[in-house]
Design a protein around this motif. Structure first.
Motif, PDB file in Angstrom:
ATOM      1  N   GLU A   1       0.861  -1.175   0.000  1.00  0.00           N
ATOM      2  CA  GLU A   1       0.000   0.000   0.000  1.00  0.00           C
ATOM      3  C   GLU A   1       0.895   1.221   0.000  1.00  0.00           C
ATOM      4  O   GLU A   1       1.971   1.207   0.617  1.00  0.00           O
ATOM      5  CB  GLU A   1      -0.856  -0.003   1.276  1.00  0.00           C
ATOM      6  CG  GLU A   1      -1.984   0.994   1.251  1.00  0.00           C
ATOM      7  CD  GLU A   1      -2.411   1.440   2.652  1.00  0.00           C
ATOM      8  OE1 GLU A   1      -2.042   0.787   3.636  1.00  0.00           O
ATOM      9  OE2 GLU A   1      -3.098   2.474   2.734  1.00  0.00           O
ATOM     10  N   ILE A   2       0.471   2.264  -0.702  1.00  0.00           N
ATOM     11  CA  ILE A   2       1.132   3.563  -0.561  1.00  0.00           C
ATOM     12  C   ILE A   2       0.012   4.530  -0.256  1.00  0.00           C
ATOM     13  O   ILE A   2      -0.824   4.798  -1.122  1.00  0.00           O
ATOM     14  CB  ILE A   2       1.869   3.971  -1.857  1.00  0.00           C
ATOM     15  CG1 ILE A   2       3.044   3.022  -2.114  1.00  0.00           C
ATOM     16  CG2 ILE A   2       2.368   5.403  -1.766  1.00  0.00           C
ATOM     17  CD1 ILE A   2       3.857   3.334  -3.361  1.00  0.00           C
ATOM     18  N   ASP A   3      -0.055   5.018   0.940  1.00  0.00           N
ATOM     19  CA  ASP A   3      -1.166   5.912   1.260  1.00  0.00           C
ATOM     20  C   ASP A   3      -0.807   7.350   0.927  1.00  0.00           C
ATOM     21  O   ASP A   3       0.279   7.633   0.395  1.00  0.00           O
ATOM     22  CB  ASP A   3      -1.640   5.735   2.709  1.00  0.00           C
ATOM     23  CG  ASP A   3      -0.759   6.448   3.704  1.00  0.00           C
ATOM     24  OD1 ASP A   3       0.329   6.909   3.314  1.00  0.00           O
ATOM     25  OD2 ASP A   3      -1.164   6.536   4.878  1.00  0.00           O
ATOM     26  N   TYR A   4      -1.715   8.280   1.206  1.00  0.00           N
ATOM     27  CA  TYR A   4      -1.502   9.652   0.750  1.00  0.00           C
ATOM     28  C   TYR A   4      -0.272  10.278   1.390  1.00  0.00           C
ATOM     29  O   TYR A   4       0.490  10.992   0.750  1.00  0.00           O
ATOM     30  CB  TYR A   4      -2.759  10.490   1.046  1.00  0.00           C
ATOM     31  CG  TYR A   4      -2.708  11.848   0.401  1.00  0.00           C
ATOM     32  CD1 TYR A   4      -3.019  11.996  -0.945  1.00  0.00           C
ATOM     33  CD2 TYR A   4      -2.319  12.964   1.117  1.00  0.00           C
ATOM     34  CE1 TYR A   4      -2.949  13.236  -1.552  1.00  0.00           C
ATOM     35  CE2 TYR A   4      -2.244  14.204   0.527  1.00  0.00           C
ATOM     36  CZ  TYR A   4      -2.557  14.341  -0.818  1.00  0.00           C
ATOM     37  OH  TYR A   4      -2.482  15.564  -1.412  1.00  0.00           O
ATOM     38  N   SER A   5      -0.041   9.976   2.681  1.00  0.00           N
ATOM     39  CA  SER A   5       1.138  10.524   3.360  1.00  0.00           C
ATOM     40  C   SER A   5       2.406  10.001   2.695  1.00  0.00           C
ATOM     41  O   SER A   5       3.378  10.749   2.508  1.00  0.00           O
ATOM     42  CB  SER A   5       1.158  10.120   4.832  1.00  0.00           C
ATOM     43  OG  SER A   5      -0.026  10.500   5.474  1.00  0.00           O
ATOM     44  N   ALA A   6       2.407   8.711   2.357  1.00  0.00           N
ATOM     45  CA  ALA A   6       3.591   8.124   1.737  1.00  0.00           C
ATOM     46  C   ALA A   6       3.787   8.670   0.329  1.00  0.00           C
ATOM     47  O   ALA A   6       4.919   8.871  -0.118  1.00  0.00           O
ATOM     48  CB  ALA A   6       3.458   6.606   1.707  1.00  0.00           C
ATOM     49  N   LEU A   7       2.684   8.927  -0.377  1.00  0.00           N
ATOM     50  CA  LEU A   7       2.788   9.532  -1.704  1.00  0.00           C
ATOM     51  C   LEU A   7       3.504  10.876  -1.601  1.00  0.00           C
ATOM     52  O   LEU A   7       4.405  11.192  -2.382  1.00  0.00           O
ATOM     53  CB  LEU A   7       1.385   9.719  -2.296  1.00  0.00           C
ATOM     54  CG  LEU A   7       1.327  10.462  -3.626  1.00  0.00           C
ATOM     55  CD1 LEU A   7       1.921   9.612  -4.734  1.00  0.00           C
ATOM     56  CD2 LEU A   7      -0.109  10.845  -3.983  1.00  0.00           C
TER      57      LEU A   7
END
Lengths: 579, 579
Positions: B508-514
């Motif tokens: 998963e890549i969530d918005y924070s990680a993006l």
């Protein structure tokens, strides 16, 4: 020993290399920041429900203590909007505004918050701030900005009103709307309009007049001071205070006093949760600012040392008549832009504010509260940014839900509920996703040794071999899911001879998952199906090797999935020793 | 429509195929289970602090309702040890034992628990049970077993004592030790010794005498009945009740009465959290038993339907004089071993118990409570198993901590604190691990297309290429960690031209990680270093494609890490269009 102390007191590090050049950069920065901080400190004290001098006191000792213990070169510590609002919410629950108990509770809150930050620093718990996701922070700040602006409308209208959440505030305002005081309204509206114009229109206008970027910037920054001077003079000359315009009134002409917070167990108990939330929100705000500024100069911030710096600053605030503080965005950016080279700039700012506290306080007797409210409104509305809703909606519904809930609950039920819900929801949604992980059935990408999802890529497969790539660590929340999934897949397809679990995405196998793997192995064994693992990572393999699982495994552990393919498909059924 | 109803009432499914053969299997199983359940039901009611008949009532309607709504063919629903203890703890906080309010609170607890289970079933929240990891359950059951055994010592000694946690109970017992009643002690100790012997020694002895395994098994199961008959006769004949031996006394001779739980908002509020914990613990215990038994016959259990079955059973208990119930391990295994073929076996058991309630209750007037206590002690001590501590210690310190904390807190502070702490600690430790994930620098395994950790395997690397495999999903708790890690790695090694993030373990890549990836891309771009991704999974790629990130990316996205190696090392610096 000296080194050990130095590691807790970065001042010993940068202090040794201090030169006359850095001194003059620091001094200039300090003068600019001091001018900006005076109105801001008064205004935030008003927002926190405290007398105006509390805002100035809260800017003096904390700045000095942060300069000694903090790691950021540009961070300016003091009262900030969100923490002031949270202080008002927390203290308002235990004492009436304006009472002795109110100020005491604010000191106690600062002490608790300082102690929490200090302990978190000593125990290196800086990572806890990571549990506030960036979208949740953005949502929280946007909603807080709206709440803060709404809370100041009563000062602009000159009416009494209360309420902690948005609807309560607006309802209370509507009730009192008939009592609006015209002179206050005129001051409030014109100060707000003036400050908006200073922010948006003045700087371009000055540059058109031929002033340099830097000078027009400084003039624009001094806008709030102009608003204060003009409105104070107007109130005094026109005798508006007698007409009912609320003014700041008498402010003690003194250096920050020595104060003693309360140590009552009852009060500490009641303030503990708010203090924890204030500490974490304050830390997150501060570290974000510090890291942004440090990255620009390739400096490093140590989050755990930052906790110690902020902890010391809050303890300082508690014993010198202040209230909870943190590193503020606006003041830090001004400090940075004005060229602050070391934390000494902060110490000079503290000196400037101390002079102001002693010499300038009589001058603000007639300062109308409406002007301070206007300062706050203009400052916080720049924090309001709903675009995070749109961005997260497009990217991930789960991030969007966390942001939307944070905004809605902060507005509807207040800051503490809002931010707690945001954190819990983010964690809950993440855990929910790991409950039912994505599992891909994979096959060989032709002319390569690479394996991908059979549903997304054109790949080679073999009827006797089922290869499942589980896209998640195997741990207690999903252990049984995998067990059921394999059971299900096997019962639908009778031609399967071998099952390979491709573990490239399995970062952990906990004890519950180990038991599930043992169960899968046992069940497949009963059906005469071989159970294999491939691409097991080093740390996971180390752990499996400490158990009997690998002895019981009916199949083998392959270094790569391609090895598994070679052994099970290209040369099937040739017995080999396990690797 | 019929189908829809049938999906909620599995009885319509197995009922149609009911034959005379299954009838006789079910009937035999029912007789055996009834004989075992009579003493057990009386004893668990005593443990829950309720009059003995409550245990029998709690076994009748719930069994029938589960037979209609549940999916397991062998599960026997009724009072169980752990839930009885939790009931005593919960109800003891709101009412005095023996008062009218106590029985009412127990009914209300059953109703709340039934409603919670039913709602969880309708909203398909069965997965929530996964948050109780297996080691935590094992630890909880072990500690509960000790607590339950300790709570029964007062009946064996014939002294009054109280206390919810272990130390309190033992201290209270020690205080009253001088008041020990000799006749009670003799009955209690000899019943305990007899029951232990029945469990461990009788069966082998019977088999030596030439009896078949099945018969000796049934005789051994009837041991508690023998203990009850003998001790009841002894008390009656020797007039021990007048000498102070506590007896069961008068039990109403009746079918389960219609009862009405309380709907007081106050009481419901106070019982809500205990009811939630009882529901979850009960559900987990029940589903574990049901799944173990179903796997043996290759049947399937639907967890969400099980919630509905247990919810109906608890509602039934609430309106017929019972208290919270669940599927019990001992009784279900007996049912299964005795050959129960369908849930009708449960209905026949209910009939047997109803007959007992009407006809047999006068016979147990002189039954000493010490004998019931002995029954409980012998039953629960078989649940105590500390080996889970040793097993988890060897495998994973984090699983061990969760188990140890669960055991210590259950013993020290009671069942509710213990199990809540176990769940929260398991989740907390898991999140902590994902905070600072394992990141491996990887190189090419010679003569393959496979990449592994440079520190664990002999691999080929290239000075200009840094390939990092992050062994964790990228999400808010670790987004900044990765940012810092790459920053750090780059600043130490000036020869790096390209950075590849190998995403085989990124689920998963969530918005924070993006946002972190965007920041990494920007920073590397400023230094002229290319930033690439490889082995991005389908679902993650879908999401990245919905953003501008891929347009801004200075490097490329490679299907496999080997493609990245070919492009960046074997044919470096040849510009190509992004895939």
């Amino acid at each position: 020993m000296i080194r050990r102390i130095a590691s807790y007191m970065p001042v010993l590090d940068w202090g040794r290399a201090y030169s006359s050049e850095t001194f003059s950069s620091d001094l200039i920065a300090a003068v600019i920041v001091t001018i900006m901080l005076i109105p801001q400190s008064l205004a935030y004290a008003l927002l926190a429900g405290l007398p105006p001098e509390a805002g100035i006191y809260a800017s003096i000792a904390p700045i000095v203590l942060y300069a000694v213990f903090g790691t950021s070169r540009a961070l300016a510590v003091g009262p900030v909007a969100v923490v002031s609002l949270m202080t008002a919410a927390a203290v308002g629950q235990v004492a009436d505004q304006g009472s002795m108990g109110y100020a005491l509770a604010a000191l106690t809150l600062a002490m608790l918050s300082g102690a929490i930050l200090l302990l978190m620093g000593v125990f290196r718990l800086g990572f806890l701030a990571n549990f506030l996701s960036h979208p949740v922070i953005m949502g929280f700040i946007t909603a807080s900005g709206i709440l803060i602006a709404a809370s100041q409308l009563k000062h602009i209208l000159g009416v009494p009103a209360h309420g902690e959440a948005l609807i309560g505030m607006l309802a209370s305002l509507a009730e009192h709307l008939g009592e609006t005081q015209l002179p206050t309204l005129v001051i409030g509206v014109s100060a707000t309009a003036f400050l908006f114009w200073v922010r948006k229109g003045l700087k371009p206008a000055l540059r058109k007049l031929g002033l340099s970027g830097k000078v027009s910037d400084i003039v624009a920054k001094a806008g709030p001071v102009a608003a204060i001077v003009i409105s104070t003079l107007a109130v005094r000359q026109l005798g508006l205070a007698d007409g009912g315009v609320k003014i700041v009134g008498e402010v003690p002409q003194s250096l920050p006093p020595l104060t003693m917070p309360s140590f009552s167990a009852d009060l500490l108990g009641m303030l503990f949760i708010p203090a924890l939330l204030i500490s974490i929100i304050g830390f997150v705000e501060s570290i974000s600012v510090a890291q942004t500024l440090a990255a620009k100069k390739r400096q490093r911030i140590d989050p755990d040392q930052e906790l110690i710096g902020l902890g010391a600053a809050n303890l300082g605030a508690a014993f010198t008549g202040g209230y909870p503080v943190t590193g503020g965005f606006a003041r830090s950016v001004v400090n940075f832009d004005a060229g602050a080279a070391t934390p000494a700039a902060g110490a000079f700012t503290a000196l400037g504010l101390a002079i102001a506290a002693v010499a300038l306080t009589p001058l603000i007797y007639f300062l109308p509260k409406a002007t301070l409210a206007a300062t706050i409104i203009v400052a916080v509305l720049s924090l309001v940014d709903f675009s995070i809703l749109k961005k997260t909606w497009a990217y991930s519904k789960s991030d969007f839900s966390a942001v939307a809930a944070t905004i809605a609950l902060t507005l509807g039920l207040g800051v503490e509920v809002g931010v707690s819900a945001g954190v819990l929801l983010s964690i809950g949604l993440h855990l929910y996703k790991t409950c039912r992980p994505h599992v891909a059935e994979v096959g060989l990408v032709p002319d390569s040794q690479h394996f991908r999802n059979v549903n997304r890529h054109r790949v080679e497969t073999d009827a006797g071999l089922l290869t499942l790539r589980v896209d998640e660590s195997l741990y207690f929340v999903n252990a049984r899911f995998i067990e059921d999934l394999i059971q299900d897949r096997i019962s639908r397809d009778k031609s399967i001879r071998d099952v390979v679990l491709m573990c490239s995405a399995v970062n952990e196998i906990d004890y519950s998952a180990l038991e599930s793997l043992e169960e899968i192995n046992r069940r497949l064994g009963e059906l005469g199906i071989g159970f294999h693992l491939s691409e097991v990572k080093g740390p996971v393999m180390d752990r499996l090797e400490s158990t009997h699982f690998l002895d019981q495994l009916t199949g083998r552990v392959f270094l790569s999935q391609f090895d598994a393919w070679k052994a099970l498909v290209e040369a099937p059924r040739i017995p080999e020793a396990a690797e």
